[in-house]
Write an enzyme that holds these catalytic residues in place. Structure first.
Site, mmCIF file in Angstrom:
data_model
loop_
_atom_site.group_PDB
_atom_site.id
_atom_site.type_symbol
_atom_site.label_atom_id
_atom_site.label_comp_id
_atom_site.label_asym_id
_atom_site.label_seq_id
_atom_site.Cartn_x
_atom_site.Cartn_y
_atom_site.Cartn_z
ATOM 1 N NE ARG A 21 -2.100 -1.409 3.436
ATOM 2 C CZ ARG A 21 -2.423 -1.150 4.697
ATOM 3 N NH1 ARG A 21 -3.548 -0.540 4.986
ATOM 4 N NH2 ARG A 21 -1.630 -1.494 5.682
ATOM 5 C CG ASN A 39 -3.860 -4.495 3.086
ATOM 6 O OD1 ASN A 39 -3.281 -4.428 2.010
ATOM 7 N ND2 ASN A 39 -3.207 -4.476 4.235
#
Length: 97
Positions: A21, A39
């Site tokens: 990320r 996520n």
């Protein structure tokens, strides 16, 4: 100049716990893209990229490789009308879904 494009994708493989990320946010910012990454509870990463078509394509290609430590198996396009970009400024990391 190319037209703007929005791409919504799910990224499968070893993509959680490897900084995916943060890497995605950094890469998107380098390419001047807006959107978000998060996520998912199934172990994948979900992302929306918005900006010039050329830069979105560069970002999608980068996602096939990912950061060191990741092992991307599939970058799957998501057909979605609502990309949840309302109020998004820049590129953000969102809470898991």
């Amino acid at each position: 100049m190319t037209a703007n494009r929005i791409a919504h994708v799910l990224i499968h493989g070893r993509v959680q716990g490897v900084g995916f990320r943060a890497w995605t946010q950094h890469q998107a910012q380098l390419h001047g893209l807006k959107g978000w990454v998060r996520n998912r509870h199934d172990g994948s990463v979900e992302a929306v990229f918005s900006g010039p078509g050329e830069m979105v394509e560069v970002m999608l290609k980068a996602c096939h490789k990912g950061p060191a430590g990741s092992l991307v198996q599939l970058v799957e396009p998501v057909d979605s009308v609502d990309h949840e970009l309302d109020g998004t400024k820049g590129f953000e990391v969102r809470r898991s879904a």
